[in-house]
Design an enzyme around this catalytic site. Structure first.
Site, PDB file in Angstrom:
ATOM      1  N   ARG A 275     -11.144 -11.530  -0.791  1.00  0.00           N
ATOM      2  CA  ARG A 275     -11.376 -12.974  -0.762  1.00  0.00           C
ATOM      3  C   ARG A 275     -12.186 -13.382  -1.984  1.00  0.00           C
ATOM      4  NH1 ARG A 275     -10.348 -16.064   3.547  1.00  0.00           N
ATOM      5  NH2 ARG A 275     -10.127 -14.194   4.808  1.00  0.00           N
ATOM      6  N   GLU A 347      -3.105  -9.841   5.560  1.00  0.00           N
ATOM      7  CA  GLU A 347      -2.132 -10.768   4.963  1.00  0.00           C
ATOM      8  C   GLU A 347      -1.996 -10.566   3.455  1.00  0.00           C
ATOM      9  OE1 GLU A 347      -3.049 -14.911   5.620  1.00  0.00           O
ATOM     10  OE2 GLU A 347      -1.741 -15.528   3.964  1.00  0.00           O
ATOM     11  N   ARG A 389      -4.512  -8.671  -3.786  1.00  0.00           N
ATOM     12  CA  ARG A 389      -4.398  -7.921  -2.534  1.00  0.00           C
ATOM     13  C   ARG A 389      -3.380  -6.779  -2.653  1.00  0.00           C
ATOM     14  NH1 ARG A 389      -5.274 -12.288   2.443  1.00  0.00           N
ATOM     15  NH2 ARG A 389      -7.319 -12.971   1.709  1.00  0.00           N
TER      16      ARG A 389
END
Length: 421
Positions: A275, A347, A389
């Site tokens: 994040r 995700e 990610r």
RNA sequence: GGAGAGGUGGCCGAGCCGGUCGAAGGCAGCCGCCUGCUAAGCGGUUGUGGGGGUAACACCUCACCCAGGGUUCGAAUCCCUGCCUCUCCGCCA
């Protein structure tokens, strides 16, 4: 945005949908507001019609050098009245508009009803999570040991949730970007590199504004918004346009940095790359005819999955329930990649069909061959993929006992190396 | 940053000393005629959105000449603000 007419004619249906979405907008005042609006609109238009007719008459009289004073003064009164009504109307219009802009999209009938992320449904799984005969490390430990991500200096030069990629880390970031763009363009997506700062209208077009101002970075003078995803500039590419039927479908792919405030996520994913305020992403955006949009959603999701398959990263696909979907979406599949360091799926892509929700806001239409009038297109987008990610997933899934990283086969050409050490 | 010019329909381009302008003309498109075929030629037609209306068309009406305000009985036309484009000078990657 939903159509005002649709809202006033389907108020019950809509209220049910909002309940499913766990959305607290109160629709009960809307019908009365609309009734008042239409009443005033009619009155204003009738007066304008009168003014148009009489003003023409005045012109005629004046050309014939006849007296028109009484008509002029009468019309003065009419104009004042129009001005008065329009003033009221403007207030109502603004309220109606704001109201409509704050109503989320209607979920598609195939979307499971549920209150939050616990009620999302797994659709399919691909790949087996690898088992390690040594303790699997977090990507931040791996990366710091290898010296390829510098979180401390990222915090020093910018702040929390910023990081610096270095050496093979920076190269891996670039390799992933190239790999994904190559793959997507081979599938017929046209590559776009858009502005990273956009205006208010664009943010409104895709649904970030007016509701989610707090999640965006903004410049002050002049005022621009930093894009939170390439979805914004790329979808707005065709804002206020009428496309020809034979132009559709349109597929775009774009690599961009993305900027997010992450307000309200304090304490969540504070360590590592998951994040960040700034991250890179390759996005896919589609403009399609309404009758094809759900097929296109399946294809879009498959395109994103293909990237993970080529990288050999295990993942699962879930369909978001009504309570967990994004504001603008009618249906969303999330793709979650397996992260051994966290021992769970996270995700990495979100693929959505917005139907005509964004198209109505952004006024993106098309004209069917041989048919009168225009229709709104359907827009879709999906990450293909979030690069940061993906990099995390590679570090964690391809880590080896000696602390090095095996470079996935598909990336070796882009990396120019087999192992990161 | 300084000095100018400009933003009109799918495109080009008139209008811009206010009324007859949703807007001349040309191109492109569509329909028909003509023609052995194509081209040329002739006639007609072609914007978007809202409200009303229709079984559906038709039709009626309002708005739109970059955007938002203002003046006026009346604005594409006059005034103000903003945005954008172009040219010249300066500066800069």
């Amino acid at each position: 945005m939903l159509d005002a007419r649709f809202v006033r004619e389907n108020i019950a249906l809509l209220m049910k949908a909002m309940e499913n979405r766990a959305c607290d907008v109160d629709l009960s005042a809307f019908p009365a507001m609309e009734e008042e609006r239409l009443k005033l609109l009619k009155e204003s238009e009738e007066l304008r019609n009168k003014r148009n007719v009489v003003s023409e008459e005045i012109g005629r009289l004046k050309r014939q050098k006849q007296d028109a004073e009484s008509l002029v003064s009468e019309m003065k009164g009419v104009s004042d009245r129009i001005k008065e009504i329009d003033e009221t109307l403007k207030g109502i219009d603004e309220r109606t508009g704001l109201f409509l802009l704050n109503i989320p999209n209607m979920p598609h009938e195939s979307v499971p009803v549920g209150k939050d992320e616990t009620e999302n449904i797994e659709i399919r799984k691909w790949g087996e999570p690898r088992t390690f005969d040594f303790p699997a490390l977090n990507h931040w430990d791996i990366a710091e040991t290898l010296g390829i991500i510098d979180f401390e200096r990222g915090a020093k030069i910018a702040g929390a949730r910023f990081s610096v990629m270095k050496g093979p880390g920076a190269r891996l970031e670039r390799a992933l970007m190239n790999f994904m763009l190559h793959l997507n363009t081979e599938k017929g997506y046209t590559e776009i590199f858009p502005p990273l700062l956009v205006n208010r209208e664009s943010m409104t077009g895709t649904g970030q504004l007016p509701k989610f101002e707090a999640e965006l970075f903004r410049t002050v003078d002049p005022e621009f918004y930093l894009i939170p995803t390439a979805e914004v500039p790329v979808t707005n590419l065709h804002r206020d346009e009428i496309l020809r039927e034979d132009q559709l479908p349109i597929y775009y792919t774009a690599y961009t940095p993305c900027f997010r405030r992450e307000a309200g996520s304090y304490g969540k994913d504070v360590r590592g790359l998951i994040r960040q305020h700034q991250f890179n992403k390759v996005e896919m955006v589609k403009f399609v005819k309404p009758e094809n949009s759900y097929d296109e959603l399946e294809k879009l999701t498959a395109n994103a999955e293909d990237i993970l398959q080529k990288l050999g990263l295990p993942y699962r696909v879930i369909v978001l329930c009504t309570g967990d979907m994004g504001f603008s979406s009618a249906k969303t599949y999330d793709i979650e990649v397996w992260l051994p360091g966290q021992n769970k799926y996270r995700e990495i892509s979100s693929c959505s069909n917005f139907e005509d929700f964004q198209a109505r806001r952004a006024n993106i239409r098309f004209k069917r061959e041989g048919k009168k009038g225009t229709e709104f297109v359907h827009t879709l987008n999906g990450s293909g993929l979030a690069i940061g990610r993906t990099l995390v997933a590679i570090l964690e899934n391809y880590q080896q006992q000696d602390g090095t990283i095996a470079v996935p086969e598909a990336l070796r050409h882009y990396m120019g190396m087999d192992v990161i050490k």
